[in-house]
Design a protein around this motif. Structure first.
Motif, PDB file in Angstrom:
ATOM      1  N   ASP A 151      11.410  29.287 -30.131  1.00  0.00           N
ATOM      2  CA  ASP A 151      11.845  27.882 -30.593  1.00  0.00           C
ATOM      3  C   ASP A 151      10.472  26.907 -30.896  1.00  0.00           C
ATOM      4  O   ASP A 151       9.337  27.381 -30.387  1.00  0.00           O
ATOM      5  CB  ASP A 151      12.590  26.946 -29.530  1.00  0.00           C
ATOM      6  CG  ASP A 151      13.472  25.959 -30.077  1.00  0.00           C
ATOM      7  OD1 ASP A 151      12.768  25.358 -31.069  1.00  0.00           O
ATOM      8  OD2 ASP A 151      14.539  25.706 -29.611  1.00  0.00           O
ATOM      9  N   ALA A 152      10.567  26.462 -31.967  1.00  0.00           N
ATOM     10  CA  ALA A 152       9.446  25.537 -32.247  1.00  0.00           C
ATOM     11  C   ALA A 152       9.203  24.298 -31.296  1.00  0.00           C
ATOM     12  O   ALA A 152       8.363  23.571 -31.021  1.00  0.00           O
ATOM     13  CB  ALA A 152       9.502  24.886 -33.475  1.00  0.00           C
ATOM     14  N   HIS A 153      10.480  24.074 -30.466  1.00  0.00           N
ATOM     15  CA  HIS A 153      10.663  22.918 -29.629  1.00  0.00           C
ATOM     16  C   HIS A 153      11.095  23.223 -28.143  1.00  0.00           C
ATOM     17  O   HIS A 153      11.640  24.236 -28.278  1.00  0.00           O
ATOM     18  CB  HIS A 153      11.938  21.881 -30.155  1.00  0.00           C
ATOM     19  CG  HIS A 153      11.648  21.772 -31.598  1.00  0.00           C
ATOM     20  ND1 HIS A 153      12.450  22.219 -32.693  1.00  0.00           N
ATOM     21  CD2 HIS A 153      10.698  20.962 -32.352  1.00  0.00           C
ATOM     22  CE1 HIS A 153      12.258  22.045 -33.853  1.00  0.00           C
ATOM     23  NE2 HIS A 153      11.052  21.045 -33.809  1.00  0.00           N
ATOM     24  N   ASP A 243      16.057  29.989 -31.530  1.00  0.00           N
ATOM     25  CA  ASP A 243      16.515  28.689 -32.484  1.00  0.00           C
ATOM     26  C   ASP A 243      15.705  29.379 -33.891  1.00  0.00           C
ATOM     27  O   ASP A 243      14.470  29.445 -33.975  1.00  0.00           O
ATOM     28  CB  ASP A 243      15.600  27.569 -31.844  1.00  0.00           C
ATOM     29  CG  ASP A 243      15.851  26.154 -32.686  1.00  0.00           C
ATOM     30  OD1 ASP A 243      15.988  26.396 -33.901  1.00  0.00           O
ATOM     31  OD2 ASP A 243      15.998  25.374 -32.138  1.00  0.00           O
ATOM     32  N   ASP A 245      14.507  27.755 -36.020  1.00  0.00           N
ATOM     33  CA  ASP A 245      13.367  26.723 -36.426  1.00  0.00           C
ATOM     34  C   ASP A 245      11.934  27.510 -35.808  1.00  0.00           C
ATOM     35  O   ASP A 245      11.119  26.737 -36.176  1.00  0.00           O
ATOM     36  CB  ASP A 245      13.542  25.526 -36.229  1.00  0.00           C
ATOM     37  CG  ASP A 245      13.660  25.013 -35.008  1.00  0.00           C
ATOM     38  OD1 ASP A 245      12.891  25.712 -34.049  1.00  0.00           O
ATOM     39  OD2 ASP A 245      14.176  23.982 -34.539  1.00  0.00           O
TER      40      ASP A 245
HETATM   41 MN    MN Z   1      13.934  23.835 -32.527  1.00  0.00          MN
END
Ligand code: MN
Ligand code: MN
Length: 324
Positions: A151-153, A243, A245
């Protein structure tokens, strides 16, 4: 070999653009009739946890369409997951698009039924809050899980909008609080982008979550990153959450919270292959938002990631189902 009824329809028999779209051209089996299915591909058409750009409720349908591009044999191993396990498209999970808490309950309930049949779920989101009810159901069966999270987050925020605890930015904070994830066995890979403040990082660090920024990933390389990830989850029960992203928006523009400077699709494929042999009791690919990429290229990336995850799940299906 598994029975033919759990095989994918070949593009050499029926053209890929023809027929009703199911995940990877597998048979659609209703959950009530899914006895004998080892791995269930299942859509969660819900984005009630989305805080910014919506649309992942449409993800499963576009992903099914794009998954007609997937052929049955992995080009490196020469093997097909459809020979190693009985795999079916279980359709979409019941949801409630206008009530977050009720949707979470419906999703969890559906996964309890699936797990009662000893089916290993590989889900297509939906936004990332979808992972929470799935993890709740899995943890009830297996106890606290480890997780490899691309995930980027971090999705470790406490709340949004003055106290609301259930968004796609909070699922893993809730999962740690509810003791359905074992934070010492959680690794997050690909984190980047500007943040509100450092609260999510501080929470994760305090809990013992291993957070690998994209910069560290580039320093370590794929092999070392995945060696670390594997040592963290060890041979214990593990969830894989992807995710979309985590990919650079050049590869995955169709998502709600794009962050530049992400993985190439090739880096992601190579990392997923390094999951082989792990005790994966469930996985998901989430946050595909078709309205932001009507071309379907984001969804093609997503279902190709699903296929890689499916290959490592299928080769290890006996361990995952044995309850060890
Ligand atoms: Mn994300
Ligand atoms: Mn996420």
């Amino acid at each position: 070999m598994t029975e033919d009824k759990f095989d994918a329809v070949s593009g050499m028999d029926v053209p890929r653009f023809a027929g009703i779209a199911t995940f990877m051209r597998l048979p659609h089996v209703m959950l009530d009739e899914a006895e004998g299915v080892d791995i269930g591909l299942i859509g969660i058409p819900w984005d009630g946890g989305t805080t910014n750009r919506p649309g992942p409720r449409h993800g499963p349908r576009q992903m099914r369409d794009q998954s007609s591009m997937i052929r049955r044999v992995h080009h490196l191993t020469g093997k097909s997951p459809f020979d190693q396990a009985r795999i079916a498209d279980l359709g979409d999970c019941p949801v409630n698009p206008i009530d977050v808490i009720d949707a979470l309950a419906r999703i969890e309930q559906h996964y309890h039924k699936l797990l009662d049949k000893n089916i290993i779920p590989l889900s297509a989101g939906g936004d990332h809050l979808c992972s929470l009810p799935v993890l709740r159901a899995l943890a009830k069966k297996h106890g606290p899980l480890g997780m490899i999270h691309f995930d980027a987050h971090s999705d470790l925020w406490d709340n949004y909008f003055g106290g609301f605890k259930f968004t796609h930015g909070t699922p893993f904070a809730r999962a740690i609080e509810e003791k359905i994830l074992d934070p010492g066995r959680v690794v997050q890979i690909g984190l980047r982008g500007s943040v509100y403040d450092m609260e999510d990082r501080e929470f994760g660090e305090k809990q013992g979550v291993r957070m690998i920024n994209i910069e560290e990933f580039h320093r370590l390389g794929i092999e070392e990153t995945m060696a670390i990830a594997r040592s963290i989850v060890d041979d214990q029960k593990t969830y894989v959450s992807f995710d979309i992203d985590c990919l650079d928006p050049a590869f995955a523009p169709g998502t709600g919270t794009p962050e530049i400077g992400g993985f190439t699709n090739r880096e992601a494929l190579y990392m997923l292959r390094k999951l082989h042999g792990l005790n994966i009791v469930g996985a998901d690919v989430v946050e595909v938002s078709p309205p932001f990429d009507p071309s379907g290229y984001t969804a093609l990336n997503a279902v190709t990631m699903m296929f890689e995850i499916l290959c490592v799940m299928a080769e290890n299906i006996e361990t995952a189902q044995s309850g060890k």
